[in-house]
Design a protein around this motif. Structure first.
Motif, mmCIF file in Angstrom:
data_model
loop_
_atom_site.group_PDB
_atom_site.id
_atom_site.type_symbol
_atom_site.label_atom_id
_atom_site.label_comp_id
_atom_site.label_asym_id
_atom_site.label_seq_id
_atom_site.Cartn_x
_atom_site.Cartn_y
_atom_site.Cartn_z
ATOM 1 N N ARG A 127 11.279 58.297 56.375
ATOM 2 C CA ARG A 127 9.942 57.769 56.113
ATOM 3 C C ARG A 127 9.838 56.293 56.449
ATOM 4 N NH1 ARG A 127 9.714 60.596 50.130
ATOM 5 N NH2 ARG A 127 9.342 62.732 50.817
ATOM 6 N N GLN A 128 10.893 55.548 56.135
ATOM 7 C CA GLN A 128 10.920 54.116 56.420
ATOM 8 C C GLN A 128 11.926 53.866 57.532
ATOM 9 O OE1 GLN A 128 11.505 51.602 53.001
ATOM 10 N NE2 GLN A 128 11.863 49.758 54.242
ATOM 11 N N VAL A 129 11.422 53.620 58.714
ATOM 12 C CA VAL A 129 12.282 53.489 59.893
ATOM 13 C C VAL A 129 13.344 52.415 59.676
ATOM 14 C CG1 VAL A 129 12.356 52.888 62.339
ATOM 15 C CG2 VAL A 129 10.486 54.283 61.456
ATOM 16 N N GLY A 130 14.587 52.807 59.881
ATOM 17 C CA GLY A 130 15.689 51.860 59.797
ATOM 18 C C GLY A 130 16.339 51.729 58.445
ATOM 19 N N LEU A 131 15.703 52.237 57.381
ATOM 20 C CA LEU A 131 16.290 52.083 56.053
ATOM 21 C C LEU A 131 17.511 52.982 55.911
ATOM 22 C CD1 LEU A 131 16.250 50.898 53.188
ATOM 23 C CD2 LEU A 131 14.815 52.851 52.517
ATOM 24 N N ALA B 203 16.859 48.571 61.475
ATOM 25 C CA ALA B 203 15.884 48.316 62.530
ATOM 26 C C ALA B 203 15.292 46.914 62.423
ATOM 27 C CB ALA B 203 14.764 49.355 62.481
ATOM 28 N N ALA B 204 15.414 46.320 61.256
ATOM 29 C CA ALA B 204 14.892 44.969 61.034
ATOM 30 C C ALA B 204 15.794 44.301 60.007
ATOM 31 C CB ALA B 204 13.449 45.023 60.538
ATOM 32 N N ALA B 205 16.998 43.950 60.451
ATOM 33 C CA ALA B 205 18.037 43.486 59.535
ATOM 34 C C ALA B 205 17.653 42.215 58.787
ATOM 35 C CB ALA B 205 19.342 43.266 60.297
#
Length: 253
Positions: free
Chosen positions: A131-135, A229-231
């Motif tokens: 649901r949350q990209v990259g989590l 995805a967004a460190a």
């Protein structure tokens, strides 16, 4: 899910290569590594085809056998909207990271796939959010004597207070650093818990990390989250992940 080269570099902070990292990424992994939380699952990451149940998203058959910890650990199908893998990342360093400051060793222990020596048994999982990209979340369930489990939580609180300025840790001759260690508020239903945030750094890459440790009797749950995805963005262990993991621990007895 596709992951940029920079995000993959950050995710390779061992063992921050969680279940979500391998999904559809064709980038070449970086070689620079630094010790970090357990729960890595690159070779069996959902979507890579190495774990049929995880890749398909099919619910797992509830476990009736295995050890108490195995029954208490999350499995594919336990959490709608998440992919869960028990496969370890063979390329990540494994073991117990060694901190450069004695006072910070409990924090380093929380980062490895093998926690402090008082742990009798540990089971690791990698969890990727759909649901949350990259989590990505790493989950470790460990068994202790109840007195050792209580001592662990106390030592973590002391280490957070003592190591706000950061520390370094080494595992398999690879060293990384953890900066800006800060206590964080997080509600759980366990006997007691402690939570903190830090920034993991390896070379030019960094990642903001959130950790939660929950004690239920002599069982200790460690949960670690970051956004691959967004460190640079703040990440938080999803409440439903912590709640479901604790529910399974309580159910296992």
């Amino acid at each position: 899910m596709r992951i940029t080269a920079r995000a993959t570099t950050v995710a390779l902070l061992p063992a921050l290569l969680f279940a979500a990292v391998g999904c559809g990424s064709t980038d070449t992994p970086a070689t620079g590594k630094a010790p970090a939380p357990s729960g890595s699952a690159a070779s069996g990451a959902p979507g890579t085809g190495t774990s049929a149940g995880a890749a398909s998203g099919a619910p797992a058959v509830p476990k009736t056998g295995g050890t108490k910890l195995e029954r208490a650990s999350l499995e594919q199908g336990d959490l709608p909207g998440y992919q869960i893998s028990s496969q370890a990342n063979p390329n990540a360093p494994h073991g117990q990271p060694q901190a450069d400051k004695k006072a910070c060793q409990p924090l380093a222990d929380a980062m490895g796939d093998k926690p402090d020596p008082a742990a009798r048994e540990s089971v690791n999982r990698g969890i990727g959010s759909q649901r949350q990209v990259g989590l990505a979340v790493a989950a470790t369930v460990s068994s202790y004597s109840e007195s050792d489990a209580k001592r662990l939580v106390s030592r973590l609180r002391q280490a957070i207070a003592a190591c706000g300025g950061g520390f370094s840790a080494t595992i398999e001759k690879q060293t990384g650093s953890y900066k800006d260690v800060k206590a964080a508020s997080y509600k759980t239903g366990g006997d007691e818990s402690v939570s903190w945030t830090t920034t993991a750094v390896a070379g030019d890459a960094s990642a903001q990390v959130h950790l939660v440790v929950i004690r239920q009797g002599g069982t200790v749950v460690r949960l670690t989250a970051l956004n691959v995805a967004a460190a640079g963005q703040k990440a938080q262990v999803p409440q439903e992940v912590a709640d479901k993991q604790l529910e399974k621990v309580k159910r296992a007895g």
